[in-house]
Design a protein around this motif. Structure first.
Motif, mmCIF file in Angstrom:
data_model
loop_
_atom_site.group_PDB
_atom_site.id
_atom_site.type_symbol
_atom_site.label_atom_id
_atom_site.label_comp_id
_atom_site.label_asym_id
_atom_site.label_seq_id
_atom_site.Cartn_x
_atom_site.Cartn_y
_atom_site.Cartn_z
ATOM 1 N N HIS A 154 0.725 -3.638 -5.328
ATOM 2 C CA HIS A 154 -0.736 -3.751 -5.323
ATOM 3 C C HIS A 154 -1.169 -5.011 -4.577
ATOM 4 O O HIS A 154 -0.802 -5.195 -3.443
ATOM 5 C CB HIS A 154 -1.296 -3.679 -6.740
ATOM 6 N N ARG B 227 7.423 11.689 -6.461
ATOM 7 C CA ARG B 227 6.423 10.637 -6.701
ATOM 8 C C ARG B 227 6.217 10.462 -8.190
ATOM 9 O O ARG B 227 6.256 11.438 -8.938
ATOM 10 C CB ARG B 227 5.088 11.007 -6.063
ATOM 11 N N ASN C 142 0.866 -1.177 0.000
ATOM 12 C CA ASN C 142 0.000 0.000 0.000
ATOM 13 C C ASN C 142 0.908 1.234 0.000
ATOM 14 O O ASN C 142 1.465 1.599 1.046
ATOM 15 C CB ASN C 142 -0.907 -0.018 1.220
ATOM 16 N N LEU C 143 1.056 1.860 -1.156
ATOM 17 C CA LEU C 143 2.006 2.955 -1.291
ATOM 18 C C LEU C 143 1.668 4.133 -0.382
ATOM 19 O O LEU C 143 2.556 4.687 0.265
ATOM 20 C CB LEU C 143 2.094 3.417 -2.752
ATOM 21 N N GLU C 144 0.408 4.504 -0.277
ATOM 22 C CA GLU C 144 0.033 5.647 0.572
ATOM 23 C C GLU C 144 0.370 5.388 2.039
ATOM 24 O O GLU C 144 0.892 6.252 2.731
ATOM 25 C CB GLU C 144 -1.451 5.979 0.409
ATOM 26 N N PRO D 131 3.205 8.839 -9.898
ATOM 27 C CA PRO D 131 1.915 8.162 -9.692
ATOM 28 C C PRO D 131 1.589 7.076 -10.714
ATOM 29 O O PRO D 131 1.090 6.019 -10.340
ATOM 30 C CB PRO D 131 0.901 9.306 -9.763
ATOM 31 N N ASP D 132 1.889 7.312 -11.980
ATOM 32 C CA ASP D 132 1.520 6.309 -12.985
ATOM 33 C C ASP D 132 2.372 5.043 -12.890
ATOM 34 O O ASP D 132 2.003 4.003 -13.412
ATOM 35 C CB ASP D 132 1.588 6.895 -14.399
ATOM 36 N N ARG D 133 3.482 5.100 -12.165
ATOM 37 C CA ARG D 133 4.319 3.918 -11.938
ATOM 38 C C ARG D 133 4.174 3.395 -10.511
ATOM 39 O O ARG D 133 4.848 2.439 -10.133
ATOM 40 C CB ARG D 133 5.779 4.239 -12.236
ATOM 41 N N HIS D 134 3.313 4.040 -9.698
ATOM 42 C CA HIS D 134 3.086 3.632 -8.302
ATOM 43 C C HIS D 134 4.412 3.577 -7.542
ATOM 44 O O HIS D 134 4.768 2.563 -6.930
ATOM 45 C CB HIS D 134 2.354 2.295 -8.223
ATOM 46 N N TRP E 88 8.022 0.908 -4.222
ATOM 47 C CA TRP E 88 7.241 0.501 -5.378
ATOM 48 C C TRP E 88 6.037 -0.301 -4.897
ATOM 49 O O TRP E 88 6.198 -1.300 -4.200
ATOM 50 C CB TRP E 88 8.063 -0.398 -6.298
ATOM 51 N N SER E 89 4.857 0.102 -5.291
ATOM 52 C CA SER E 89 3.647 -0.626 -4.913
ATOM 53 C C SER E 89 3.510 -1.902 -5.733
ATOM 54 O O SER E 89 3.632 -1.873 -6.959
ATOM 55 C CB SER E 89 2.420 0.253 -5.133
#
Length: 154
Positions: free
Chosen positions: A60, A35, A16-18, A37-40, A57-58
């Motif tokens: 997911h 950051r 969980n990146l956040e 964002p499009d690469r998490h 790195w997320s």
């Protein structure tokens, strides 16, 4: 041969990146550098800007995970204060090999260095470490508590 001075960058995968951004910023105290964002992906400065960097790195919802270890070099007073500080952030301070809920740092006599371990939200093992001015004691094979080290080093 190329002479290496220091490690500049390393990366961890997180679920969980956040949550991890919050942890590394507000518990570990690192500065968010960038950051993507499009690469998490998020980068943090370690120490001064441009000195060293951590990338998160997320992954997911991937069904696999890896537990890795990072050690952050800090001043001795910070290592000594770390158990109370971590508890204030609802993070359990750990000893060597994951010994639970320590009250004081551990010391590795062969270096010598004092350390406090803790886990990030994904189970990565993190460490605050400070090298001591005492002479290395390779003759003492086991990790000692801070109190034990104070008695031995005299």
């Amino acid at each position: 041969m190329v002479k290496i001075n220091t490690l500049f960058e390393t990366h961890l995968t997180v679920s969980n990146l956040e949550r991890s951004i919050d942890f590394y910023r507000n518990v570990v105290g690192l500065e968010l550098a960038h950051r993507v964002p499009d690469r998490h992906l998020a980068f943090f400065w370690i120490g001064a800007r441009g000195q060293s960097m951590l990338g998160l790195w997320s992954i997911h919802s991937a069904p696999i995970s890896t537990r890795l270890h990072l050690a952050f070099s800090v001043e001795l007073d910070q290592v000594l204060a770390a158990p109370d500080y971590l508890r204030s952030k609802k993070v359990e301070p750990l000893g060597f090999a994951g010994a639970p809920n320590i009250e004081e740092p551990v010391v590795f006599p062969w270096m010598p260095a004092a350390s406090v371990y803790f886990d990030d939200p994904d189970g990565h093992s993190l460490e605050y470490i400070a090298f001591l001015e005492d002479k290395p004691r390779a003759d003492i094979p086991q990790v000692k508590s801070w109190t034990e080290w104070q008695a031995i080093r005299r």
